[in-house]
Motif scaffolding. Structure first.
Motif, PDB file in Angstrom:
ATOM      1  N   MET A   1      -9.121  56.133  47.065  1.00 54.46           N
ATOM      2  CA  MET A   1      -8.800  57.555  47.189  1.00 54.46           C
ATOM      3  C   MET A   1      -8.508  57.930  48.645  1.00 54.46           C
ATOM      4  O   MET A   1      -7.604  58.728  48.918  1.00 54.46           O
ATOM      5  N   LEU A   2      -9.250  57.323  49.568  1.00 55.82           N
ATOM      6  CA  LEU A   2      -8.999  57.583  50.988  1.00 55.82           C
ATOM      7  C   LEU A   2      -7.615  57.111  51.382  1.00 55.82           C
ATOM      8  O   LEU A   2      -6.874  57.833  52.073  1.00 55.82           O
ATOM      9  N   ARG A   3      -7.239  55.912  50.938  1.00 57.50           N
ATOM     10  CA  ARG A   3      -5.904  55.399  51.269  1.00 57.50           C
ATOM     11  C   ARG A   3      -4.819  56.292  50.673  1.00 57.50           C
ATOM     12  O   ARG A   3      -3.821  56.591  51.335  1.00 57.50           O
ATOM     13  N   SER A   4      -4.998  56.726  49.430  1.00 53.02           N
ATOM     14  CA  SER A   4      -4.004  57.581  48.781  1.00 53.02           C
ATOM     15  C   SER A   4      -3.890  58.925  49.499  1.00 53.02           C
ATOM     16  O   SER A   4      -2.788  59.453  49.686  1.00 53.02           O
ATOM     17  N   GLY A   5      -5.032  59.481  49.908  1.00 48.82           N
ATOM     18  CA  GLY A   5      -5.008  60.736  50.642  1.00 48.82           C
ATOM     19  C   GLY A   5      -4.305  60.609  51.978  1.00 48.82           C
ATOM     20  O   GLY A   5      -3.534  61.499  52.380  1.00 48.82           O
ATOM     21  N   LEU A   6      -4.561  59.496  52.676  1.00 49.16           N
ATOM     22  CA  LEU A   6      -3.888  59.259  53.951  1.00 49.16           C
ATOM     23  C   LEU A   6      -2.382  59.110  53.756  1.00 49.16           C
ATOM     24  O   LEU A   6      -1.583  59.588  54.571  1.00 49.16           O
ATOM     25  N   GLU A   7      -1.981  58.439  52.664  1.00 49.11           N
ATOM     26  CA  GLU A   7      -0.560  58.267  52.362  1.00 49.11           C
ATOM     27  C   GLU A   7       0.120  59.615  52.151  1.00 49.11           C
ATOM     28  O   GLU A   7       1.186  59.888  52.717  1.00 49.11           O
ATOM     29  N   ALA A   8      -0.507  60.468  51.341  1.00 50.36           N
ATOM     30  CA  ALA A   8       0.084  61.784  51.067  1.00 50.36           C
ATOM     31  C   ALA A   8       0.143  62.637  52.334  1.00 50.36           C
ATOM     32  O   ALA A   8       1.162  63.272  52.622  1.00 50.36           O
ATOM     33  N   ALA A   9      -0.949  62.636  53.097  1.00 50.04           N
ATOM     34  CA  ALA A   9      -0.984  63.427  54.325  1.00 50.04           C
ATOM     35  C   ALA A   9       0.053  62.939  55.323  1.00 50.04           C
ATOM     36  O   ALA A   9       0.765  63.739  55.952  1.00 50.04           O
ATOM     37  N   ALA A  10       0.154  61.618  55.479  1.00 46.30           N
ATOM     38  CA  ALA A  10       1.120  61.051  56.423  1.00 46.30           C
ATOM     39  C   ALA A  10       2.543  61.414  56.034  1.00 46.30           C
ATOM     40  O   ALA A  10       3.358  61.797  56.888  1.00 46.30           O
ATOM     41  N   ALA A  11       2.863  61.310  54.730  1.00 46.11           N
ATOM     42  CA  ALA A  11       4.220  61.607  54.261  1.00 46.11           C
ATOM     43  C   ALA A  11       4.570  63.076  54.493  1.00 46.11           C
ATOM     44  O   ALA A  11       5.664  63.393  54.978  1.00 46.11           O
ATOM     45  N   ILE A  12       3.654  63.984  54.154  1.00 38.96           N
ATOM     46  CA  ILE A  12       3.931  65.408  54.277  1.00 38.96           C
ATOM     47  C   ILE A  12       4.039  65.828  55.740  1.00 38.96           C
ATOM     48  O   ILE A  12       4.967  66.551  56.132  1.00 38.96           O
ATOM     49  N   ILE A  13       3.106  65.372  56.574  1.00 40.43           N
ATOM     50  CA  ILE A  13       3.125  65.743  57.995  1.00 40.43           C
ATOM     51  C   ILE A  13       4.386  65.215  58.664  1.00 40.43           C
ATOM     52  O   ILE A  13       5.054  65.928  59.431  1.00 40.43           O
TER      53      ILE A  13
END
Length: 286
Positions: free
Chosen positions: A71-83
């Motif tokens: 879940m941490l990796r998925s959250g980082l992926e989404a945050a990185a893509a959006i930012i």
């Protein structure tokens, strides 16, 4: 001695499918908001990953998608893509590309600080020269650098942290489950943002681009996680991300008629040379 061959091959494969995915999503985004394209691509990628889970029987381990590290990796992926996407809307593409391709440098630093890898001066030199080659290819102008550049760098740093987290995923977690979790997180975030921004109709050609792009995205997730879980050294695999600029130039010429100038050709030579040198050093070490 660690054998990095499998990780390098998987990293190169991820670079190829990701860059073709980027080209297709760029074509799709010509007729719709970029964030809507990303959200829809994420939905289709989730579908492909779900079908692969069903076909392989890995769906029985889908509960691992709720593992804290997944879940941490998925959250980082989404945050990185959006930012990164927010910054991309505000600064020239060349500047954003330069910032994003600084990831091998960031990953090498994290490999030393977090993973305690032994990175010596030859590898540091090769990584630095590879980034210099990238700058020669895209030739960003200093006057274009502003506050949004630091926002893009934040997204890139989050992507690097995502890759380090992937390195420590428990062996019992199937790679397909990691890919599925990543795809569905990006899809949810992208689609919610698109709904807030305002949904627009999608024509048949754009649907084709989105479906093709999503298939490549799902494959890219797989290859990247395989590379990061291969047991190889991140500081060795990371510089091979620079090869994406070579594919980008080839696609740019074939699709949009973009022709690199002399400086860009020199940069290509530097990138290829740094990659070959890292491969040579790996052979010598073994």
């Amino acid at each position: 001695m660690v054998d990095n061959t499998r990780g390098i091959v998987a990293m190169l494969a991820s670079v190829v499918v990701f860059i073709f995915n980027d080209a297709l999503i760029k074509l799709a985004a010509e007729n719709m908001p970029s964030v809507q394209a990303i959200g829809m691509r994420g939905l289709f990628a989730t579908l492909w990953c779900a079908l692969a889970l069903l076909a392989t029987g890995t769906w029985r381990k889908i509960s691992y998608a709720m593992h804290p590290q997944v879940m941490l990796r998925s959250g980082l992926e989404a945050a990185a893509a959006i930012i990164y996407l927010i910054a991309l809307f505000q600064i020239p593409f060349a500047i954003a590309t330069a910032v994003n391709l600084s990831m091998p440098l960031i990953l090498t630093v994290l490999a030393v600080l977090v993973l305690k890898e032994d990175v010596r001066w030859r590898r540091w030199t090769a990584v630095g020269l590879g980034f210099a080659g990238v700058l020669l290819v895209i030739q960003p102008r200093p006057g274009d650098i502003n506050g949004w550049t630091w926002v893009a760098l934040t997204g890139t740093c989050l992507s690097a942290c995502r890759d380090v987290v992937a390195r420590h995923l428990p062996p019992a977690v199937p790679t397909l489950v990691v890919s599925f979790s990543t795809a569905i997180t990006v899809a949810i975030v992208g689609c919610i943002w698109a709904l807030i921004e305002g949904w627009q109709p999608i024509d048949a050609r754009a649907w084709g681009y989105l479906v093709s792009s999503s298939l490549l995205l799902a494959m890219g997730y797989q290859f990247l996680v395989i590379a990061l879980r291969s047991g190889g050294e991140i500081s060795v695999m990371a510089p091979f991300r620079y090869s994406s600029i070579l594919w980008a130039l080839a696609i740019g010429y074939a699709v949009w008629g973009e022709v690199p100038n002399t400086l860009a050709l020199a940069g290509i030579a530097v990138i290829v040379g740094s990659g070959l040198y890292i491969l040579h050093r790996e052979r010598v070490r073994r």
